[in-house]
Design a protein around this motif. Structure first.
Motif, mmCIF file in Angstrom:
data_model
loop_
_atom_site.group_PDB
_atom_site.id
_atom_site.type_symbol
_atom_site.label_atom_id
_atom_site.label_comp_id
_atom_site.label_asym_id
_atom_site.label_seq_id
_atom_site.Cartn_x
_atom_site.Cartn_y
_atom_site.Cartn_z
ATOM 1 N N ILE A 67 -23.441 -36.861 18.766
ATOM 2 C CA ILE A 67 -23.917 -36.729 17.383
ATOM 3 C C ILE A 67 -24.357 -38.094 16.854
ATOM 4 O O ILE A 67 -25.453 -38.231 16.300
ATOM 5 C CB ILE A 67 -22.827 -36.107 16.477
ATOM 6 C CG1 ILE A 67 -22.591 -34.643 16.875
ATOM 7 C CG2 ILE A 67 -23.221 -36.212 15.000
ATOM 8 C CD1 ILE A 67 -21.380 -34.006 16.225
ATOM 9 N N SER A 70 -27.539 -39.239 18.570
ATOM 10 C CA SER A 70 -28.736 -38.488 18.169
ATOM 11 C C SER A 70 -29.304 -38.980 16.842
ATOM 12 O O SER A 70 -30.491 -38.809 16.578
ATOM 13 C CB SER A 70 -28.436 -36.987 18.087
ATOM 14 O OG SER A 70 -27.711 -36.661 16.917
ATOM 15 N N LEU A 129 -27.988 -33.999 21.835
ATOM 16 C CA LEU A 129 -27.222 -32.872 21.304
ATOM 17 C C LEU A 129 -27.017 -31.789 22.357
ATOM 18 O O LEU A 129 -25.924 -31.222 22.477
ATOM 19 C CB LEU A 129 -27.905 -32.317 20.057
ATOM 20 C CG LEU A 129 -27.959 -33.303 18.887
ATOM 21 C CD1 LEU A 129 -28.855 -32.772 17.778
ATOM 22 C CD2 LEU A 129 -26.563 -33.603 18.362
ATOM 23 N N LEU A 155 -22.768 -28.910 17.834
ATOM 24 C CA LEU A 155 -23.878 -29.623 18.470
ATOM 25 C C LEU A 155 -25.134 -28.752 18.538
ATOM 26 O O LEU A 155 -26.242 -29.219 18.273
ATOM 27 C CB LEU A 155 -23.467 -30.096 19.867
ATOM 28 C CG LEU A 155 -22.465 -31.249 19.883
ATOM 29 C CD1 LEU A 155 -21.788 -31.369 21.235
ATOM 30 C CD2 LEU A 155 -23.139 -32.549 19.502
ATOM 31 N N LEU A 158 -26.613 -28.488 15.026
ATOM 32 C CA LEU A 158 -27.351 -29.709 14.698
ATOM 33 C C LEU A 158 -28.682 -29.764 15.441
ATOM 34 O O LEU A 158 -29.693 -30.189 14.881
ATOM 35 C CB LEU A 158 -26.519 -30.949 15.028
ATOM 36 C CG LEU A 158 -25.402 -31.284 14.062
ATOM 37 C CD1 LEU A 158 -24.546 -32.424 14.603
ATOM 38 C CD2 LEU A 158 -25.956 -31.640 12.691
#
Length: 183
Positions: A67, A70, A129, A155, A158
């Motif tokens: 996360i 990213s 992700l 994940l 997102l």
């Protein structure tokens, strides 16, 4: 401001980027579903008394790291190429995106070069992700720690929230063009 004509030149490559990104997200969803089904129907052996769920802990740590990566790393990785655009020495080094985008880059100049960076940035975001989600899904199958399902699902969520869009592309390119003009 990025003109509508410029955006129209990037419609097809943007659509391809979206297809690849969605496919990666759907692959992560499919793997999560299969791992959850397999684990539910054939649970892993319980951990020995006092043994830490090491694979699960590493997968959880990587999920959190994915996360963070990213959000931070894609922009860091393309920052040197933004500097090259500013200096007028941008070349596509190895990805082939600029070669495919040749006409659009010739017609739009820096807007086309920035689109190549937008593609790179978007793919890197999705890759981090997706990778974290795949790792969490497999780790769930190996050790059966339920929190990994949550990590994988977050994940994936997102990933889908950060899919490349026409509006997002236009806003990002416009922001980068302003930054290049400011020097």
């Amino acid at each position: 401001m990025v003109s509508k004509i410029d955006l129209d030149l990037f419609e097809e490559p943007l659509r391809k980027l979206q297809i690849v990104s969605v496919a990666m997200g759907l692959g992560a969803v499919a793997l999560l579903a299969v791992m959850a089904w397999l684990t539910g129907s054939h649970p892993p052996e319980p951990l020995e008394q006092g043994r830490l769920p090491l694979v699960s802990l590493v997968a959880a740590g990587y999920g959190v790291l994915a996360i963070l990566l990213s959000f931070v790393l894609p922009d860091q990785l393309i920052s040197r190429n933004k500097q090259r655009i500013k200096e007028g020495s941008f070349e596509d080094r190895g990805s082939g995106l600029a070669a495919v985008m040749g006409d659009a880059i010739e017609k739009t100049g820096n807007t086309g070069r920035l689109f190549v960076l937008y593609q790179t940035r978007s793919l890197l975001t999705v890759v981090f992700l997706e990778g974290g989600s795949l790792f969490a899904s497999v780790a769930y199958r190996v050790e059966g720690q339920v929190y990994l399902l949550v990590i994988a699902a977050v994940l994936i969520l997102l990933l889908f929230l950060r899919l490349p869009t026409r509006r997002g592309m236009a806003e990002w390119i416009e922001d980068q063009e302003k930054e290049l003009r400011r020097g």
